[in-house]
Design an enzyme around this catalytic site. Structure first.
Site, PDB file in Angstrom:
ATOM      1  N   THR A 119      42.327  34.154  43.353  1.00 24.90           N
ATOM      2  CA  THR A 119      42.059  35.044  44.145  1.00 24.90           C
ATOM      3  C   THR A 119      42.860  33.709  45.719  1.00 24.90           C
ATOM      4  OG1 THR A 119      40.283  36.355  43.891  1.00 24.90           O
ATOM      5  CG2 THR A 119      40.703  35.898  45.713  1.00 24.90           C
ATOM      6  N   ASN A 157      33.040  30.167  43.930  1.00 24.80           N
ATOM      7  CA  ASN A 157      33.854  30.854  42.413  1.00 24.80           C
ATOM      8  C   ASN A 157      33.346  31.749  41.939  1.00 24.80           C
ATOM      9  OD1 ASN A 157      32.018  28.713  42.289  1.00 24.80           O
ATOM     10  ND2 ASN A 157      31.530  29.061  40.368  1.00 24.80           N
ATOM     11  N   GLY A 207      40.556  36.985  39.448  1.00 21.94           N
ATOM     12  CA  GLY A 207      40.405  35.727  39.480  1.00 21.94           C
ATOM     13  C   GLY A 207      40.263  35.588  40.027  1.00 21.94           C
ATOM     14  N   CYS A 208      39.167  33.847  39.698  1.00 26.46           N
ATOM     15  CA  CYS A 208      38.372  33.292  41.393  1.00 26.46           C
ATOM     16  C   CYS A 208      39.584  32.373  41.553  1.00 26.46           C
ATOM     17  CB  CYS A 208      37.395  32.306  40.951  1.00 26.46           C
ATOM     18  SG  CYS A 208      37.515  31.670  39.643  1.00 26.46           S
ATOM     19  N   TYR A 209      40.314  31.641  41.411  1.00 24.35           N
ATOM     20  CA  TYR A 209      41.584  30.302  41.510  1.00 24.35           C
ATOM     21  C   TYR A 209      43.045  31.429  41.436  1.00 24.35           C
ATOM     22  CZ  TYR A 209      38.856  26.677  38.589  1.00 24.35           C
ATOM     23  OH  TYR A 209      38.334  25.813  38.401  1.00 24.35           O
TER      24      TYR A 209
END
Length: 308
Positions: A120, A291, A116-118
């Site tokens: 990462t 993101n 996921g972006c967060y």
């Protein structure tokens, strides 16, 4: 013969990004279902089982369904961008720079779960400190983050960009995940090597793409003798030789007056910063990324798998 790639969910935000990135490539053959037929289950199952790599850009339940469709076909390898399999031990976690051996694990895997972006950003900051013994067991980690609204998919994009939308969002910045049970917390815990779930406070800003993830730390509660400089050195050592993840020199960080959330919009890279005062008792670790990084991660992981 070029490997066949099927993007299941190619008309969604992540799927469109992946397809755009792969446009013009002659080393792969893209399989596609016409948008009008995308709910045709038989055609979808046929495409999934005709692919060498199926890239799933779907909600969790739809991803699980797709995996069931190819479970008996060992010729199909899978890259999933949902949260459904990110802490499944039978899947390789698709953050190639996370550890020295991770790229090899991805290359040889049948099933790869994109990060996921967060997570990462959070894992990129936390895991090296756990691996180096700097961040002790039981430390109460806090992760604060702001994302561009494109991370919310087509629905949030419409809410943010269309003032006539029945549920339009006009706030320039808002918090969400208020019960502290965000679906990315298990991922941060497992791949951040934490023995205690972090407090995670996500938010969205009125910009389309970009992300800042922050992990503030009290030095007195870390391993004895830890300083801002030793934390920075641990990050530098962990990512030595990496091109996608870079650790900003302390002198460059000190010269900054602000961090711009959209600086890496459209880029595949991630920057890590260590902020604080030399000799002080606190530091703030910051990750800067796009993101919508699931798209480039998906293509990067596909290339690793095809090269194996």
């Amino acid at each position: 013969m070029a490997p066949k790639i099927f993007i299941d969910g190619e008309h969604g935000t992540t799927g469109l990004q992946i397809r755009t990135r792969m446009a013009g490539r002659r080393d792969v053959e893209l399989l596609s279902i016409p948008e009008a037929e995308r709910r045709n289950a038989a055609m979808r199952e046929d495409m999934l089982n005709s692919a060498d790599i199926a890239m799933l850009c779907l909600p969790d339940d739809a991803s699980k369904e797709a995996v069931q469709m190819v479970s008996a076909n060992n010729n199909v390898r899978v890259i999933d961008t949902s949260t459904a399999f990110r802490v499944n031990p039978g899947w390789a976690y698709g953050f190639a720079e996370m550890d020295k051996e991770q790229a090899e694990k991805i290359a040889s895997a049948r099933f790869v779960s994109n990060p996921g972006c967060y997570p990462t950003g959070a894992i990129g900051l936390i895991r090296p400190l756990r691996a180096a013994g700097i961040l002790p067991d039981g430390y109460p980690v806090t992760v604060n983050a702001v994302s561009g609204y494109s991370g919310g998919g087509k629905q949030m994009i419409a809410q943010m960009e269309n003032p006539d939308h029945p549920d339009a969002i006009t706030a320039p910045h808002f918090l969400y995940g208020l019960p502290l049970t965000h679906k990315h917390v298990p991922e941060m815990t497992v791949h951040g090597l934490l023995d205690r779930a972090p407090i995670f406070s996500p938010s969205v800003g009125k910009f389309a793409q970009g992300m800042i993830v922050q992990v503030p730390l009290h030095l007195d509660d870390l391993a004895e003798g830890t300083t801002m400089e030793s934390i920075h050195a641990a990050l530098v050592a962990h990512y030595a030789g990496q091109e996608i993840v870079t650790v900003v020199p302390l002198s460059d960080s000190k010269a900054l007056a602000r961090v711009n959330a959209v600086e890496l919009e459209g880029k595949d890279t991630m920057k890590l910063f260590v902020f604080g005062t030399p000799g002080g008792s606190q530091v703030n670790l910051v990750a800067l990324l796009d993101n919508l990084g699931k798209a480039p991660r998906g293509v990067q992981n596909m290339d690793l798998m095809l090269a194996s």
